[in-house]
Enzyme design. Structure first.
Site, PDB file in Angstrom:
ATOM      1  N   GLN A 210       4.694  -7.695  -0.786  1.00  0.00           N
ATOM      2  CA  GLN A 210       6.004  -7.403  -1.360  1.00  0.00           C
ATOM      3  C   GLN A 210       7.074  -8.284  -0.714  1.00  0.00           C
ATOM      4  O   GLN A 210       7.128  -8.444   0.501  1.00  0.00           O
ATOM      5  CB  GLN A 210       6.328  -5.911  -1.165  1.00  0.00           C
TER       6      GLN A 210
ATOM      7  N   ASP B 186       0.292 -11.394  -8.473  1.00  0.00           N
ATOM      8  CA  ASP B 186       1.723 -11.629  -8.660  1.00  0.00           C
ATOM      9  C   ASP B 186       1.968 -12.956  -9.389  1.00  0.00           C
ATOM     10  O   ASP B 186       3.085 -13.212  -9.845  1.00  0.00           O
ATOM     11  CB  ASP B 186       2.437 -11.702  -7.295  1.00  0.00           C
TER      12      ASP B 186
ATOM     13  N   LYS C 187       4.055   1.062  -7.614  1.00  0.00           N
ATOM     14  CA  LYS C 187       2.850   0.281  -7.932  1.00  0.00           C
ATOM     15  C   LYS C 187       1.588   1.062  -7.559  1.00  0.00           C
ATOM     16  O   LYS C 187       0.634   1.144  -8.329  1.00  0.00           O
ATOM     17  CB  LYS C 187       2.884  -1.068  -7.193  1.00  0.00           C
TER      18      LYS C 187
HETATM   19  N1  GUN Z   1       9.918  -8.478  -4.988  1.00  0.00           N
HETATM   20  C1  GUN Z   1      10.616  -8.377  -6.151  1.00  0.00           C
HETATM   21  N2  GUN Z   1       9.793  -8.504  -7.204  1.00  0.00           N
HETATM   22  C2  GUN Z   1       8.555  -8.687  -6.707  1.00  0.00           C
HETATM   23  C3  GUN Z   1       7.280  -8.869  -7.317  1.00  0.00           C
HETATM   24  O1  GUN Z   1       7.107  -8.923  -8.541  1.00  0.00           O
HETATM   25  N3  GUN Z   1       6.227  -9.017  -6.453  1.00  0.00           N
HETATM   26  C4  GUN Z   1       6.377  -8.989  -5.106  1.00  0.00           C
HETATM   27  N4  GUN Z   1       5.306  -9.150  -4.351  1.00  0.00           N
HETATM   28  N5  GUN Z   1       7.555  -8.827  -4.512  1.00  0.00           N
HETATM   29  C5  GUN Z   1       8.630  -8.671  -5.322  1.00  0.00           C
END
Ligand code: GUN
Length: 292
Positions: free
Chosen positions: A96, A119, A52
């Site tokens: 995350q 998100d 990311k």
């Molecule tokens: N863990 C797995 N997928 C995601 C996501 O799209 N965002 C976040 N913050 N954590 C995750």
């Protein structure tokens, strides 16, 4: 069978995002800014967050990573979130997941300012999504919609079977595919671990969205000829054959399902790359004040 090429589509959309980010910089004097919080050392999370951050740089965004080890208290984490909420220089904030057991993910999600919740996990964004109002759509479902759009796949009236009911993928995906929108307008079946006749359900699908987190779970005998197959699985297994030391497997038995499918996403190189695009698009929209 046609491959839904996440590499091709994500690179094309990232070029568009980079152009818009450059325009944003020219007109405002700053870059769109995403901050990520990573707690602990989960191997998958490390990889996803690194990707990311790297992609933010690629498209001309600012990115910040705040790291804590596993012992951080819930109060400390929530205070950091409040501090970032108040920072006008940050457009998007993600924490995350998964988090250590002593931290309540619901509290974390609700503490993030919904206007920075790129998100799309906050109940306000979820509620607005259900009502078809402007909102941040969760990155993976958003990426899947962008993929369907890129290949001009008309989903109207189709039967979509979603396998897995997670907050992050299955549940929002089922809502999005049923909305009066394009992509959307599907008849949706949301299946999960307690579904009694899963094979019969999946056999009905014109579109299968597999988000169950189990390697090769969807087998050829479960798939109707000509179905569209979206594989959300990222199942990591250690391997001596790769440089990274692990190999990724989808939720779909690609080798045997692909010959029956009309379209299918590979793993890797499919949905995972589109997830990043969803997140970048949400961050750009936040910076530009397009949603709130
Ligand atoms: N863990 C797995 N997928 C995601 C996501 O799209 N965002 C976040 N913050 N954590 C995750």
């Amino acid at each position: 069978m046609e491959l839904l090429d996440g590499k091709l589509v994500s690179e094309k959309i990232k070029l568009e995002i980079a152009e818009e980010a450059a325009q944003f910089l020219a007109s405002t004097g700053r870059k769109p800014h995403l901050t990520a919080i990573l707690v602990g050392n989960d191997g998958g999370s490390e990889t996803y967050v690194a990707s990311k951050m790297k992609n933010c740089e690629k498209v001309g965004f600012q990115s910040s990573l705040v790291r804590y080890d596993n012992t951080v208290t819930e109060a400390e984490l929530l205070n950091k979130i409040r501090e970032i909420n108040a920072d006008t220089g940050v457009d998007g904030l993600i924490v995350q997941l998964p988090l250590p057991k002593h931290i309540d993910p619901e509290k974390v999600t609700e503490t993030i300012d919904y206007r920075k919740d790129v998100d799309g996990f906050h109940p306000i964004n979820l509620g607005r999504m259900v009502r078809n109002l402007p909102c941040f759509i969760p990155a993976t479902p958003y990426g899947i919609l962008l993929m369907l759009q890129a290949y001009h796949i008309d989903t109207t009236g189709k039967h979509c079977v979603v396998v897995g009911r997670s907050n992050i993928v299955g549940t929002p995906m089922s809502i999005l595919m049923a909305r009066n929108a394009n992509p959307g307008n599907c008849t949706v079946t949301l299946t999960h671990s307690k579904t009694r006749d899963l094979k019969e359900q999946v056999l009905q699908a014109d579109i299968v969205i597999a988000a169950i987190g189990k390697k090769n779970f969807i087998t050829a005998d479960m798939v109707k000829p000509g179905a569209i197959i979206i594989d959300v699985g990222i199942n990591r297994e250690t391997s001596t054959q790769t440089k990274s030391g692990y190999k990724l497997y989808g939720d779909v038995d690609f080798e045997h399902v692909a010959p029956k499918a009309s379209y299918i996403t590979p793993v890797p190189g499919g949905v995972g790359l589109m997830t990043i695009v969803g997140l970048l698009k949400n961050t750009l929209a936040s910076a530009k004040g397009e949603i709130y």
